[in-house]
Design an enzyme around this catalytic site. Structure first.
Site, PDB file in Angstrom:
ATOM      1  N   HIS A   9      49.325  59.786  58.433  1.00  0.00           N
ATOM      2  CA  HIS A   9      50.044  60.645  57.499  1.00  0.00           C
ATOM      3  C   HIS A   9      51.088  59.872  56.696  1.00  0.00           C
ATOM      4  O   HIS A   9      51.470  58.742  57.033  1.00  0.00           O
ATOM      5  CB  HIS A   9      50.735  61.777  58.258  1.00  0.00           C
ATOM      6  CG  HIS A   9      51.696  61.257  59.289  1.00  0.00           C
ATOM      7  ND1 HIS A   9      52.945  60.750  58.972  1.00  0.00           N
ATOM      8  CD2 HIS A   9      51.579  61.133  60.629  1.00  0.00           C
ATOM      9  CE1 HIS A   9      53.556  60.352  60.064  1.00  0.00           C
ATOM     10  NE2 HIS A   9      52.745  60.567  61.098  1.00  0.00           N
ATOM     11  N   GLU A  82      49.407  64.402  67.458  1.00  0.00           N
ATOM     12  CA  GLU A  82      49.976  63.165  67.997  1.00  0.00           C
ATOM     13  C   GLU A  82      50.242  63.285  69.498  1.00  0.00           C
ATOM     14  O   GLU A  82      50.402  64.375  70.046  1.00  0.00           O
ATOM     15  CB  GLU A  82      51.272  62.827  67.251  1.00  0.00           C
ATOM     16  CG  GLU A  82      52.007  61.584  67.720  1.00  0.00           C
ATOM     17  CD  GLU A  82      51.221  60.268  67.588  1.00  0.00           C
ATOM     18  OE1 GLU A  82      50.143  60.167  68.221  1.00  0.00           O
ATOM     19  OE2 GLU A  82      51.709  59.352  66.887  1.00  0.00           O
TER      20      GLU A  82
END
Length: 206
Positions: A9, A82
């Site tokens: 990201h 994550e």
């Protein structure tokens, strides 16, 4: 054969201080949003079959411009979230050294056998991400898939698929750059690394 374009990201507000961002939903910086727009501009010239991403906003916001350029939906998959860093969440390395020095030292020696206190087992995190990619490869044989996720999860996944011991993820893959392309090919259960940390401007299909 299925090719995956793995992207970390865009830059977040915790990036400058190098704070551990696991499950915290940390906002993108202006640069992070720009990295998403750059990814979208690149995607507009690509033949991609799907866009997958983590449910955390830093990943979905990075993925959306690419999906919009391709006319595809963003497929959010919880398995791409994550790693949970437990007590290390939101802390810098120096702050961890003050809060739990012995556990940090063990983590730095072997981040899988001694993951951060209260955090997720990295082997379990790798397994869920590998399952996501394997399922996608079965669904899209011959496809090309963009995956927007997170640094630690993607490094663990690369190790798991390429036969690298998970405990070496921080050594073999010391960094995945925000917004850069890492290309992985899955063919008959085997993985090949085609490129690593390629700027999107250089990421056209060979």
């Amino acid at each position: 054969m299925t090719d995956f374009l793995l992207v970390r990201h865009g830059e977040t507000e915790w990036h400058a201080e190098n704070r551990y961002a696991g499950r915290s939903d940390v906002p993108l910086t202006e640069r992070g949003r720009s990295q998403g727009e750059t990814l979208g501009a690149w995607a507009a010239g690509q033949a991609l079959d799907a866009v997958l991403c983590s449910p955390l906003s830093r990943a979905t916001l990075t993925a959306r411009p690419a999906a919009a350029a391709l006319g595809l939906p963003v497929r959010v998959d919880e398995r791409l979230t994550e790693v949970d860093f437990g007590r290390g969440e939101g802390l810098t390395r120096a702050e961890m050294a003050e809060a739990f020095p012995d556990e940090l030292a063990a983590f730095l020696d072997d981040p899988v056998a001694h993951h951060l206190p209260g955090g997720e087992d990295p082997a379990a995190a790798a397994a869920r991400a590998v399952a996501c990619l394997a399922e996608t490869a079965r669904d899209l044989p011959g496809g090309r898939v963009l995956v927007v996720a997170h640094s630690t999860l993607l490094r663990l996944t690369l190790c798991a698929l390429l036969g690298v011991p998970l405990a070496r993820y921080r050594v073999v893959f010391p960094v995945l750059e925000n917004g850069a392309l890492t290309e992985l090919r899955l063919r008959e259960g085997r993985a090949s690394l085609l490129r690593l940390n390629a700027p999107v401007a250089d990421g056209a299909r060979p």
